[in-house]
Scaffold this motif. Sequence first.
Motif, PDB file in Angstrom:
ATOM      1  N   LEU A 183      -1.129   2.075   3.540  1.00 14.24           N
ATOM      2  CA  LEU A 183      -0.222   1.297   2.653  1.00 14.24           C
ATOM      3  C   LEU A 183      -0.931   1.555   1.166  1.00 14.24           C
ATOM      4  CD1 LEU A 183       1.331  -1.220   2.530  1.00 14.24           C
ATOM      5  CD2 LEU A 183      -0.778  -2.656   2.375  1.00 14.24           C
ATOM      6  N   LEU A 184       0.334   1.753   0.485  1.00 10.96           N
ATOM      7  CA  LEU A 184       0.245   2.141  -0.939  1.00 10.96           C
ATOM      8  C   LEU A 184       0.852   1.202  -1.728  1.00 10.96           C
ATOM      9  CD1 LEU A 184      -1.214   4.088  -2.946  1.00 10.96           C
ATOM     10  CD2 LEU A 184       0.727   5.295  -2.729  1.00 10.96           C
ATOM     11  N   ASP A 185      -0.134  -0.004  -2.302  1.00  9.01           N
ATOM     12  CA  ASP A 185       0.554  -1.055  -3.167  1.00  9.01           C
ATOM     13  C   ASP A 185       0.561  -0.455  -4.559  1.00  9.01           C
ATOM     14  OD1 ASP A 185       1.197  -3.314  -4.610  1.00  9.01           O
ATOM     15  OD2 ASP A 185      -0.094  -4.773  -3.206  1.00  9.01           O
ATOM     16  N   THR A 186       1.725  -0.428  -5.160  1.00 14.73           N
ATOM     17  CA  THR A 186       1.792   0.264  -6.378  1.00 14.73           C
ATOM     18  C   THR A 186       1.993  -0.813  -7.370  1.00 14.73           C
ATOM     19  OG1 THR A 186       4.122   0.761  -6.362  1.00 14.73           O
ATOM     20  CG2 THR A 186       2.741   2.398  -5.440  1.00 14.73           C
ATOM     21  N   THR A 187       1.905  -2.176  -7.062  1.00 13.40           N
ATOM     22  CA  THR A 187       2.175  -3.211  -8.373  1.00 13.40           C
ATOM     23  C   THR A 187       1.750  -3.002  -9.393  1.00 13.40           C
ATOM     24  OG1 THR A 187       2.454  -4.748  -6.453  1.00 13.40           O
ATOM     25  CG2 THR A 187       2.261  -5.719  -8.418  1.00 13.40           C
ATOM     26  N   ASN A 188       0.110  -2.773  -9.538  1.00  9.17           N
ATOM     27  CA  ASN A 188      -0.428  -2.332 -10.796  1.00  9.17           C
ATOM     28  C   ASN A 188      -0.845  -1.019 -11.067  1.00  9.17           C
ATOM     29  OD1 ASN A 188      -0.705  -5.257 -11.396  1.00  9.17           O
ATOM     30  ND2 ASN A 188      -1.934  -5.527  -9.388  1.00  9.17           N
ATOM     31  N   LEU A 189       0.022  -0.219 -10.456  1.00  5.61           N
ATOM     32  CA  LEU A 189      -0.493   1.420 -10.554  1.00  5.61           C
ATOM     33  C   LEU A 189       0.704   2.039 -11.605  1.00  5.61           C
ATOM     34  CD1 LEU A 189      -1.549   2.663  -7.059  1.00  5.61           C
ATOM     35  CD2 LEU A 189      -2.998   1.617  -8.908  1.00  5.61           C
ATOM     36  N   SER A 190       0.212   2.892 -12.496  1.00  6.26           N
ATOM     37  CA  SER A 190       1.299   3.773 -13.184  1.00  6.26           C
ATOM     38  C   SER A 190       1.907   4.783 -12.198  1.00  6.26           C
ATOM     39  CB  SER A 190       0.530   4.208 -14.346  1.00  6.26           C
ATOM     40  OG  SER A 190      -0.421   5.367 -13.854  1.00  6.26           O
ATOM     41  N   ILE A 191       2.748   5.367 -12.760  1.00  5.29           N
ATOM     42  CA  ILE A 191       3.283   6.532 -11.682  1.00  5.29           C
ATOM     43  C   ILE A 191       2.240   7.547 -11.313  1.00  5.29           C
ATOM     44  CG2 ILE A 191       4.907   8.575 -11.515  1.00  5.29           C
ATOM     45  CD1 ILE A 191       7.087   6.405 -13.243  1.00  5.29           C
ATOM     46  N   ASP A 192       1.646   7.799 -12.321  1.00  2.96           N
ATOM     47  CA  ASP A 192       0.286   8.998 -12.371  1.00  2.96           C
ATOM     48  C   ASP A 192      -0.909   8.518 -11.224  1.00  2.96           C
ATOM     49  OD1 ASP A 192       1.279  10.668 -14.035  1.00  2.96           O
ATOM     50  OD2 ASP A 192       0.039  10.233 -15.673  1.00  2.96           O
ATOM     51  N   ALA A 193      -1.112   7.239 -11.285  1.00  2.00           N
ATOM     52  CA  ALA A 193      -2.253   6.400 -10.582  1.00  2.00           C
ATOM     53  C   ALA A 193      -1.709   6.436  -9.268  1.00  2.00           C
ATOM     54  CB  ALA A 193      -2.542   4.823 -11.273  1.00  2.00           C
ATOM     55  N   ALA A 194      -0.405   6.243  -8.844  1.00  2.00           N
ATOM     56  CA  ALA A 194       0.231   5.762  -7.603  1.00  2.00           C
ATOM     57  C   ALA A 194       0.210   7.528  -7.022  1.00  2.00           C
ATOM     58  CB  ALA A 194       1.554   5.613  -7.753  1.00  2.00           C
ATOM     59  N   PHE A 195       0.529   8.579  -8.146  1.00  2.00           N
ATOM     60  CA  PHE A 195       0.551   9.973  -7.326  1.00  2.00           C
ATOM     61  C   PHE A 195      -0.892  10.342  -7.109  1.00  2.00           C
ATOM     62  CE2 PHE A 195      -0.004  14.324  -8.677  1.00  2.00           C
ATOM     63  CZ  PHE A 195       1.020  15.007  -7.558  1.00  2.00           C
ATOM     64  N   LYS A 196      -1.712   9.900  -7.821  1.00  2.41           N
ATOM     65  CA  LYS A 196      -3.243  10.180  -7.446  1.00  2.41           C
ATOM     66  C   LYS A 196      -3.727   9.770  -6.196  1.00  2.41           C
ATOM     67  CE  LYS A 196      -5.115  12.065 -11.912  1.00  2.41           C
ATOM     68  NZ  LYS A 196      -4.037  11.774 -12.811  1.00  2.41           N
ATOM     69  N   ALA A 197      -3.504   8.447  -6.092  1.00  2.00           N
ATOM     70  CA  ALA A 197      -3.719   7.850  -4.780  1.00  2.00           C
ATOM     71  C   ALA A 197      -3.313   8.185  -3.665  1.00  2.00           C
ATOM     72  CB  ALA A 197      -3.413   6.201  -4.951  1.00  2.00           C
ATOM     73  N   ALA A 198      -2.014   8.807  -3.772  1.00  2.00           N
ATOM     74  CA  ALA A 198      -1.147   9.420  -2.448  1.00  2.00           C
ATOM     75  C   ALA A 198      -1.822  10.631  -2.309  1.00  2.00           C
ATOM     76  CB  ALA A 198       0.416   9.379  -2.937  1.00  2.00           C
ATOM     77  N   ILE A 199      -2.032  11.458  -3.199  1.00  2.00           N
ATOM     78  CA  ILE A 199      -2.724  12.953  -3.056  1.00  2.00           C
ATOM     79  C   ILE A 199      -3.822  12.809  -2.275  1.00  2.00           C
ATOM     80  CG2 ILE A 199      -3.769  15.137  -4.216  1.00  2.00           C
ATOM     81  CD1 ILE A 199      -0.685  14.772  -4.123  1.00  2.00           C
ATOM     82  N   ASP A 200      -4.822  11.568  -2.794  1.00  2.00           N
ATOM     83  CA  ASP A 200      -6.059  11.572  -2.109  1.00  2.00           C
ATOM     84  C   ASP A 200      -6.115  11.130  -0.578  1.00  2.00           C
ATOM     85  OD1 ASP A 200      -7.421  11.792  -4.479  1.00  2.00           O
ATOM     86  OD2 ASP A 200      -7.941   9.767  -4.981  1.00  2.00           O
ATOM     87  N   VAL A 201      -5.049  10.485  -0.200  1.00  2.00           N
ATOM     88  CA  VAL A 201      -4.808   9.937   0.976  1.00  2.00           C
ATOM     89  C   VAL A 201      -4.417  11.111   1.888  1.00  2.00           C
ATOM     90  CG1 VAL A 201      -3.256   8.698   2.766  1.00  2.00           C
ATOM     91  CG2 VAL A 201      -4.021   7.478   0.699  1.00  2.00           C
ATOM     92  N   ILE A 202      -3.131  12.202   1.277  1.00  2.00           N
ATOM     93  CA  ILE A 202      -2.664  13.158   2.013  1.00  2.00           C
ATOM     94  C   ILE A 202      -3.919  14.185   2.441  1.00  2.00           C
ATOM     95  CG2 ILE A 202      -1.185  14.988   2.133  1.00  2.00           C
ATOM     96  CD1 ILE A 202       0.805  12.909   0.220  1.00  2.00           C
ATOM     97  N   ASP A 203      -4.578  14.430   1.023  1.00  2.00           N
ATOM     98  CA  ASP A 203      -5.636  15.427   1.104  1.00  2.00           C
ATOM     99  C   ASP A 203      -6.584  15.100   2.205  1.00  2.00           C
ATOM    100  OD1 ASP A 203      -4.693  17.276  -0.487  1.00  2.00           O
ATOM    101  OD2 ASP A 203      -5.641  16.740  -2.221  1.00  2.00           O
TER     102      ASP A 203
END
Length: 213
Positions: A183-203
């Motif tokens: 689950l990636l809740d992006t309500t309070n995330l910028s596009i960059d922050a959401a991308f970094k969170a996604a990459i962390d999960v995928i890596d």
Amino acid sequence: MIIAVDGPAASGKGTLSKRVAVHYALAYLDTGSLYRAVARDTVIAGGDPRDEDAAVAAAEKIDPDTLEDPGLRARGVGEAASIVAAHAKVRTALLAYQRSFAKQPAGAVIDGRDIGTVICPDATVKLFVTATPEERAHRRYLQLIDGGVQVTEDEVLADIRRRDERDQGREAAPLLKADDAHLLDTTNLSIDAAFKAAIDVIDAALGRTGSAS
Ligand code: CDP
Ligand code: CDP
């Protein structure tokens, strides 16, 4: 490698998926554009999106070269897409194209509503991207205004709520987080922050150390 990205309207899944695809050098498919194209072609042929046979006829003839048409992003098309998407036979007609796209040797990032649950249940990594309806309405409102559409934020919020209800409530492949999706809740995330969170999960899922840039 298949990365499945699902989530409700205007959660930012398309923006995120495109960046993830570039980062890992994977092909990208926006499956929402398939349903949008079916809705467009049904209407062009003189049919009604609520008529399952008319929508299936359009789905069986879908041309993947017409998925970039800017008209597909128009406000009413998302609504009509969610109507054709509720027909089980329309979903069946679009299944083979999506599965074959997923199987290409380069690997793929695929976004939609049922990718982790129905299209690619064995995806390498699954993300479920969300944000509150108010935040999603704000994002979509800004996109529409930017495109010169005259609309209020309240009208966009009503569109989003109606579409959420239809997509979650339908019997055929409803919008649902797969049990094994992150689950990636992006309500309070910028596009960059959401991308970094996604990459962390995928890596992490791939057993790599973080490399977001
Ligand atoms: O961009 P946005 O999230 O507003 O919509 P979209 O992803 O282009 O999807 C348009 C509509 O197609 C959705 O409201 C769903 O009803 C349907 N859809 C679906 O049922 N299954 C998918 N895999 C993708 C989209
Ligand atoms: O594909 P989906 O309908 O889920 O959303 P999108 O069209 O990728 O994103 C909707 C809008 O939200 C875009 O204008 C993005 O720039 C913006 N946005 C985002 O995608 N992610 C954030 N964390 C914040 C804003």
